[in-house]
Design an enzyme around this catalytic site. Structure first.
Site, PDB file in Angstrom:
ATOM      1  N   LYS A  11       9.397  23.249 -14.220  1.00  0.00           N
ATOM      2  CA  LYS A  11       8.342  22.227 -14.138  1.00  0.00           C
ATOM      3  C   LYS A  11       8.134  21.957 -12.468  1.00  0.00           C
ATOM      4  O   LYS A  11       6.890  21.814 -12.254  1.00  0.00           O
ATOM      5  CB  LYS A  11       9.040  20.715 -14.531  1.00  0.00           C
ATOM      6  CG  LYS A  11       8.106  19.576 -14.099  1.00  0.00           C
ATOM      7  CD  LYS A  11       8.242  18.166 -14.846  1.00  0.00           C
ATOM      8  CE  LYS A  11       7.331  17.304 -14.631  1.00  0.00           C
ATOM      9  NZ  LYS A  11       7.203  15.905 -15.139  1.00  0.00           N
TER      10      LYS A  11
ATOM     11  N   HIS B 216      10.011   9.158 -27.908  1.00  0.00           N
ATOM     12  CA  HIS B 216       8.961   9.999 -27.557  1.00  0.00           C
ATOM     13  C   HIS B 216       9.333  11.426 -27.893  1.00  0.00           C
ATOM     14  O   HIS B 216       8.612  12.424 -27.970  1.00  0.00           O
ATOM     15  CB  HIS B 216       9.144   9.884 -26.038  1.00  0.00           C
ATOM     16  CG  HIS B 216       7.778  10.637 -25.333  1.00  0.00           C
ATOM     17  ND1 HIS B 216       6.772  10.595 -25.243  1.00  0.00           N
ATOM     18  CD2 HIS B 216       8.196  11.785 -24.357  1.00  0.00           C
ATOM     19  CE1 HIS B 216       6.069  11.344 -24.576  1.00  0.00           C
ATOM     20  NE2 HIS B 216       7.099  12.369 -23.890  1.00  0.00           N
TER      21      HIS B 216
ATOM     22  N   ARG C  58       0.781  -1.214   0.052  1.00  0.00           N
ATOM     23  CA  ARG C  58      -0.136  -0.049  -0.007  1.00  0.00           C
ATOM     24  C   ARG C  58       0.910   1.333   0.124  1.00  0.00           C
ATOM     25  O   ARG C  58       0.499   2.180   0.646  1.00  0.00           O
ATOM     26  CB  ARG C  58      -1.036   0.049   1.281  1.00  0.00           C
ATOM     27  CG  ARG C  58      -1.984  -0.972   1.037  1.00  0.00           C
ATOM     28  CD  ARG C  58      -3.138  -0.712   1.802  1.00  0.00           C
ATOM     29  NE  ARG C  58      -4.113  -2.008   1.708  1.00  0.00           N
ATOM     30  CZ  ARG C  58      -4.326  -2.859   2.415  1.00  0.00           C
ATOM     31  NH1 ARG C  58      -3.351  -3.022   3.534  1.00  0.00           N
ATOM     32  NH2 ARG C  58      -4.989  -4.047   2.115  1.00  0.00           N
TER      33      ARG C  58
ATOM     34  N   ARG D 219      -0.900  22.101 -14.770  1.00  0.00           N
ATOM     35  CA  ARG D 219      -0.287  21.156 -15.269  1.00  0.00           C
ATOM     36  C   ARG D 219      -0.372  20.371 -16.480  1.00  0.00           C
ATOM     37  O   ARG D 219       0.442  19.910 -17.305  1.00  0.00           O
ATOM     38  CB  ARG D 219      -0.302  20.084 -14.158  1.00  0.00           C
ATOM     39  CG  ARG D 219       0.982  18.721 -14.132  1.00  0.00           C
ATOM     40  CD  ARG D 219       1.018  17.890 -13.061  1.00  0.00           C
ATOM     41  NE  ARG D 219       2.137  16.994 -13.445  1.00  0.00           N
ATOM     42  CZ  ARG D 219       2.802  16.278 -12.695  1.00  0.00           C
ATOM     43  NH1 ARG D 219       2.526  16.072 -11.321  1.00  0.00           N
ATOM     44  NH2 ARG D 219       3.681  15.272 -12.925  1.00  0.00           N
TER      45      ARG D 219
ATOM     46  N   LYS E 266       4.213  11.614 -11.379  1.00  0.00           N
ATOM     47  CA  LYS E 266       3.379  10.684 -12.338  1.00  0.00           C
ATOM     48  C   LYS E 266       3.969   9.236 -12.544  1.00  0.00           C
ATOM     49  O   LYS E 266       5.184   9.267 -12.834  1.00  0.00           O
ATOM     50  CB  LYS E 266       3.253  11.394 -13.672  1.00  0.00           C
ATOM     51  CG  LYS E 266       2.052  12.320 -13.681  1.00  0.00           C
ATOM     52  CD  LYS E 266       1.878  12.902 -15.096  1.00  0.00           C
ATOM     53  CE  LYS E 266       0.913  13.923 -15.277  1.00  0.00           C
ATOM     54  NZ  LYS E 266       0.614  14.271 -16.700  1.00  0.00           N
TER      55      LYS E 266
ATOM     56  N   HIS F  64       1.987  16.784 -26.843  1.00  0.00           N
ATOM     57  CA  HIS F  64       1.984  15.256 -26.545  1.00  0.00           C
ATOM     58  C   HIS F  64       0.678  14.790 -27.345  1.00  0.00           C
ATOM     59  O   HIS F  64       0.631  13.462 -27.375  1.00  0.00           O
ATOM     60  CB  HIS F  64       1.815  15.170 -24.993  1.00  0.00           C
ATOM     61  CG  HIS F  64       3.161  15.034 -24.408  1.00  0.00           C
ATOM     62  ND1 HIS F  64       4.056  16.514 -24.610  1.00  0.00           N
ATOM     63  CD2 HIS F  64       3.888  14.357 -23.633  1.00  0.00           C
ATOM     64  CE1 HIS F  64       5.161  15.967 -23.692  1.00  0.00           C
ATOM     65  NE2 HIS F  64       5.070  14.927 -23.494  1.00  0.00           N
TER      66      HIS F  64
ATOM     67  N   ASN G 252       1.468  19.045 -21.369  1.00  0.00           N
ATOM     68  CA  ASN G 252       1.020  18.114 -22.299  1.00  0.00           C
ATOM     69  C   ASN G 252       1.264  18.782 -23.720  1.00  0.00           C
ATOM     70  O   ASN G 252       0.923  17.943 -24.673  1.00  0.00           O
ATOM     71  CB  ASN G 252      -0.242  17.425 -22.245  1.00  0.00           C
ATOM     72  CG  ASN G 252      -0.340  16.581 -20.917  1.00  0.00           C
ATOM     73  OD1 ASN G 252       0.509  16.010 -20.773  1.00  0.00           O
ATOM     74  ND2 ASN G 252      -1.567  16.831 -20.286  1.00  0.00           N
TER      75      ASN G 252
ATOM     76  N   HIS H  36       1.875  11.610 -29.200  1.00  0.00           N
ATOM     77  CA  HIS H  36       1.426  10.258 -28.719  1.00  0.00           C
ATOM     78  C   HIS H  36       0.874   9.498 -29.979  1.00  0.00           C
ATOM     79  O   HIS H  36       1.039   8.182 -30.186  1.00  0.00           O
ATOM     80  CB  HIS H  36       0.691  10.270 -27.537  1.00  0.00           C
ATOM     81  CG  HIS H  36       1.139  10.299 -26.072  1.00  0.00           C
ATOM     82  ND1 HIS H  36       0.545  10.765 -24.998  1.00  0.00           N
ATOM     83  CD2 HIS H  36       2.320  10.289 -25.908  1.00  0.00           C
ATOM     84  CE1 HIS H  36       1.279  10.963 -24.095  1.00  0.00           C
ATOM     85  NE2 HIS H  36       2.378  10.494 -24.385  1.00  0.00           N
TER      86      HIS H  36
ATOM     87  N   GLU I 241      -2.904  17.431 -11.824  1.00  0.00           N
ATOM     88  CA  GLU I 241      -3.300  17.821 -13.170  1.00  0.00           C
ATOM     89  C   GLU I 241      -4.826  18.116 -13.442  1.00  0.00           C
ATOM     90  O   GLU I 241      -5.582  17.753 -14.058  1.00  0.00           O
ATOM     91  CB  GLU I 241      -2.842  16.979 -14.148  1.00  0.00           C
ATOM     92  CG  GLU I 241      -2.835  17.576 -15.657  1.00  0.00           C
ATOM     93  CD  GLU I 241      -2.348  16.432 -16.563  1.00  0.00           C
ATOM     94  OE1 GLU I 241      -1.090  15.978 -16.375  1.00  0.00           O
ATOM     95  OE2 GLU I 241      -2.821  16.091 -17.642  1.00  0.00           O
TER      96      GLU I 241
ATOM     97  N   GLU J   6      12.122  18.093 -24.527  1.00  0.00           N
ATOM     98  CA  GLU J   6      11.072  18.549 -23.150  1.00  0.00           C
ATOM     99  C   GLU J   6      11.715  19.855 -22.594  1.00  0.00           C
ATOM    100  O   GLU J   6      10.984  20.687 -22.123  1.00  0.00           O
ATOM    101  CB  GLU J   6      11.104  17.372 -22.203  1.00  0.00           C
ATOM    102  CG  GLU J   6      10.424  16.089 -22.725  1.00  0.00           C
ATOM    103  CD  GLU J   6       8.986  16.049 -22.617  1.00  0.00           C
ATOM    104  OE1 GLU J   6       8.462  17.028 -22.175  1.00  0.00           O
ATOM    105  OE2 GLU J   6       8.478  14.913 -23.199  1.00  0.00           O
TER     106      GLU J   6
HETATM  107  N1  GLY Z   1       4.969  14.689 -18.164  1.00  0.00           N
HETATM  108  C1  GLY Z   1       4.219  15.574 -17.989  1.00  0.00           C
HETATM  109  C2  GLY Z   1       3.827  15.852 -16.249  1.00  0.00           C
HETATM  110  O1  GLY Z   1       4.770  15.413 -15.559  1.00  0.00           O
HETATM  111  O2  GLY Z   1       2.710  16.215 -15.914  1.00  0.00           O
END
Ligand code: GLY
Length: 369
Positions: free
Chosen positions: A236, A273, A129, A250, A151, A257, A254, A261, A246, A193
């Site tokens: 970031k 990527h 957990r 946040r 993430k 992306h 993207n 993607h 997000e 990025e």
């Molecule tokens: N890779 C995008 C983020 O971390 O929100």
């Protein structure tokens, strides 16, 4: 904040706040173990590394963990590659943790690129957990993006990152010397990025990148590379601190992306990527021009810098209709409407979900050979 040659960036998230440590040779001396001590002393540790990174750096990281006073240091190597970013690999990490006797007080160390840091973070978030993990990104892409922000996740046959959690690391350690072995193509991908953060948030950083792009790719000056990475991490970190899950700002991260993607998926991940994101940023910038959101000269600067980093503006063999269809099923879409991040000049962007599909298609067509 900078401590000698070590840059530090704080990700402020209340009692889950943590520090990102960035240095040209973090694991070369005693620096890494002094940073790790607070988190590892007396604890059982499992180092998870991918099969490319483990032979190069696992020994160095394990030595630092031992010097930091860990009670036990085990390791587990997972197969490298996006195709292994699966629930099965996550399960295998957890099973190995059981086998090596990791308890609820243990710590996972994630050493590798974004696939490894995402998977290990995911495993840490569900093992018993939830146990602690420390991220040690070894690729530029992971240093700039995946290694920070919490993430975690794995892919499903239906798409990338469709399962996962938000689970913040206790610390992030970035050793810029690890980048020396990185192939040129992977450096370019990480730069995508970096460029993304500059376009989204910081016109001065964008201008600095215009001046330093070629030196950056050659990693001629590790101190300067560490500072650029730290700057990007700061941008970031400030977004993550304000919107961890997000629900708002946040989502700007993207940028590029949704287009990217789709291209990655349609090209069966033969496109990296970073290349996909760069291509997506070029298409999104054209769309922004079409909607009068940016000026021609800003669009030209964005395109030029993408090219300067050796990243693609156009891709061969893609069907524009298939790209659009794939974008509709992206997990960022809402009620079948494609959500896009478009630049409002350089250093500012916003989220749009009312762009007519024929205009999106036109932007895709302009970037397909
Ligand atoms: N890779 C995008 C983020 O971390 O929100």
């Amino acid at each position: 904040m900078s401590d000698g040659s070590m840059e530090q960036v704080r990700v402020e998230l209340g009692d889950r706040s943590y520090t990102v440590f960035i240095a040209p040779d973090l694991f070369g001396g005693g620096l890494a173990s002094s940073v790790l001590e607070k988190h590892l002393r007396g604890r059982r540790v499992l180092l998870v590394a991918d099969s490319h990174t483990a032979p190069l750096y696992a020994e160095r990281v394990l030595s630092a963990a031992k010097a930091a006073g860990a009670a036990f240091c085990g390791s587990y190597v997972i197969p490298a590659g996006e195709q292994n970013k699966t629930f099965a690999t996550t399960e295998a990490i957890c099973c190995e943790a059981v086998r090596q006797g990791l308890d609820r007080d243990s710590v996972f160390l994630a050493l590798g690129g974004g696939v490894t840091t995402d998977l290990t973070g995911f495993a840490a978030s569900i093992y018993m957990r939830g146990v602690s993990f420390i991220s040690i990104p070894s690729s530029l892409l992971a240093m700039i993006d995946a290694g920070i922000g919490g993430k975690t996740g794995a892919d499903l046959p239906g798409g990338k990152n469709l399962i996962g959690t938000f689970w913040q690391p206790k610390a992030v350690l970035m050793d810029v010397s690890f980048l020396r072995t990185l192939p040129e193509q992977e450096r370019r991908c990480g730069a995508a990025e970096l460029l993304k953060h500059a376009i989204l948030f910081d016109p001065d950083f964008f201008a600095r990148l215009e001046e330093t792009a070629s030196g950056f790719l050659k990693f001629e000056d590790p101190g300067s590379v560490a500072r650029q990475i730290a700057w990007s991490c700061r941008l970031k970190a400030s977004v993550v601190s304000g919107d961890e899950r997000e629900s708002g700002r946040r989502a700007l991260l993207n940028f590029g992306h949704t287009f990217g993607h789709a291209a990655e998926r349609l090209m069966n991940f033969t496109l990296s990527h970073g290349e996909a994101v760069a291509w997506g940023m070029a298409a999104a910038s054209d769309l922004a021009l079409d909607r009068n959101l940016i000026r021609v000269e800003e669009n030209v600067r964005i395109r030029n810098l993408i090219e300067c980093f050796g990243l693609p503006l156009r891709l061969p063999g893609l069907s524009p209709d298939a790209v659009l269809e794939s974008m509709r099923s992206d997990k960022k879409s809402r009620a079948g409407k494609i959500r896009l991040i478009l630049p409002l000049g350089i250093g500012k962007a916003d989220i749009f979900q009312d762009i007519p599909e024929e205009r999106i298609l036109q932007a895709i067509e302009a970037h397909c050979d």
